[in-house]
Design a protein around this motif. Structure first.
Motif, PDB file in Angstrom:
ATOM      1  N   GLU A 101       6.023   0.199 -11.770  1.00  0.00           N
ATOM      2  CA  GLU A 101       5.323   0.722 -10.606  1.00  0.00           C
ATOM      3  C   GLU A 101       4.621  -0.416  -9.863  1.00  0.00           C
ATOM      4  O   GLU A 101       3.983  -1.261 -10.484  1.00  0.00           O
ATOM      5  CB  GLU A 101       4.272   1.743 -11.024  1.00  0.00           C
ATOM      6  CG  GLU A 101       4.820   3.012 -11.599  1.00  0.00           C
ATOM      7  CD  GLU A 101       3.718   3.944 -12.062  1.00  0.00           C
ATOM      8  OE1 GLU A 101       3.681   5.081 -11.578  1.00  0.00           O
ATOM      9  OE2 GLU A 101       2.900   3.516 -12.894  1.00  0.00           O
ATOM     10  N   ALA A 102       4.763  -0.416  -8.565  1.00  0.00           N
ATOM     11  CA  ALA A 102       4.052  -1.393  -7.741  1.00  0.00           C
ATOM     12  C   ALA A 102       2.586  -0.994  -7.657  1.00  0.00           C
ATOM     13  O   ALA A 102       2.225   0.163  -7.894  1.00  0.00           O
ATOM     14  CB  ALA A 102       4.670  -1.438  -6.348  1.00  0.00           C
ATOM     15  N   ALA A 123       4.747  -5.919  -6.036  1.00  0.00           N
ATOM     16  CA  ALA A 123       5.950  -5.213  -6.472  1.00  0.00           C
ATOM     17  C   ALA A 123       6.502  -5.970  -7.678  1.00  0.00           C
ATOM     18  O   ALA A 123       7.162  -6.989  -7.522  1.00  0.00           O
ATOM     19  CB  ALA A 123       6.976  -5.151  -5.351  1.00  0.00           C
ATOM     20  N   LYS A 139       9.024   3.225  -3.585  1.00  0.00           N
ATOM     21  CA  LYS A 139       8.997   1.896  -2.966  1.00  0.00           C
ATOM     22  C   LYS A 139       8.131   1.889  -1.711  1.00  0.00           C
ATOM     23  O   LYS A 139       7.858   2.923  -1.125  1.00  0.00           O
ATOM     24  CB  LYS A 139      10.417   1.481  -2.577  1.00  0.00           C
ATOM     25  CG  LYS A 139      11.339   1.337  -3.757  1.00  0.00           C
ATOM     26  CD  LYS A 139      12.710   0.873  -3.297  1.00  0.00           C
ATOM     27  CE  LYS A 139      13.613   0.643  -4.491  1.00  0.00           C
ATOM     28  NZ  LYS A 139      14.884   0.077  -4.122  1.00  0.00           N
ATOM     29  N   TRP A 145       3.623   4.170   1.904  1.00  0.00           N
ATOM     30  CA  TRP A 145       3.901   4.343   0.488  1.00  0.00           C
ATOM     31  C   TRP A 145       3.277   5.637   0.003  1.00  0.00           C
ATOM     32  O   TRP A 145       2.409   6.205   0.649  1.00  0.00           O
ATOM     33  CB  TRP A 145       3.399   3.151  -0.326  1.00  0.00           C
ATOM     34  CG  TRP A 145       1.917   3.012  -0.445  1.00  0.00           C
ATOM     35  CD1 TRP A 145       1.116   3.516  -1.426  1.00  0.00           C
ATOM     36  CD2 TRP A 145       1.029   2.333   0.448  1.00  0.00           C
ATOM     37  NE1 TRP A 145      -0.194   3.190  -1.208  1.00  0.00           N
ATOM     38  CE2 TRP A 145      -0.275   2.466  -0.059  1.00  0.00           C
ATOM     39  CE3 TRP A 145       1.208   1.629   1.624  1.00  0.00           C
ATOM     40  CZ2 TRP A 145      -1.383   1.921   0.565  1.00  0.00           C
ATOM     41  CZ3 TRP A 145       0.104   1.089   2.250  1.00  0.00           C
ATOM     42  CH2 TRP A 145      -1.169   1.225   1.721  1.00  0.00           C
TER      43      TRP A 145
END
Length: 112
Positions: A28-29, A3, A99, A71
């Motif tokens: 963006e993770a 993250a 998230k 996710w």
């Protein structure tokens, strides 16, 4: 899972003694995982479809204690390595939309 931190936005004013910043939107993770799939497995088909179409799908890692990480993401790359006994080893990379959702185990997990 990674993250990344968000971009810092300068909010200093003429009365600021030092530079002042706030956190902007995070980048963006990403998620990377290695897995074994049997050819034709429904999960493998969804992973390849996400890569082919660029569509986002809901994904979940569920642990034995009942906790999970959820996710929504699209697959950005994948790699498959040879089959042994009908099992293919693969690695996948995802870009997360939104998230991660961390779910605690259920109090009654494992009780029947």
């Amino acid at each position: 899972m990674t993250a990344p931190e968000g971009e810092e936005i300068d909010v200093s004013t003429l009365s600021s003694i030092t530079k002042e910043t706030i956190s902007g939107l995070p980048a963006e993770a990403t998620v990377s995982m290695n897995a074994n799939f049997v050819i034709g497995n429904a999960a493998q088909q969804v992973l390849r479809k996400s890569y082919d179409t660029g569509d986002n799908y809901a994904f979940q890692i569920k642990y034995e204690d009942g906790s999970s990480i959820d996710w929504i993401a699209r697959v950005t790359s994948y790699e498959f390595k040879g089959a042994k006994n009908g099992v293919v080893t693969g690695s996948f990379s995802f870009k997360v939309k939104g998230k991660f959702v961390f779910n605690a185990p259920s109090v009654n997990q494992g009780q029947k």
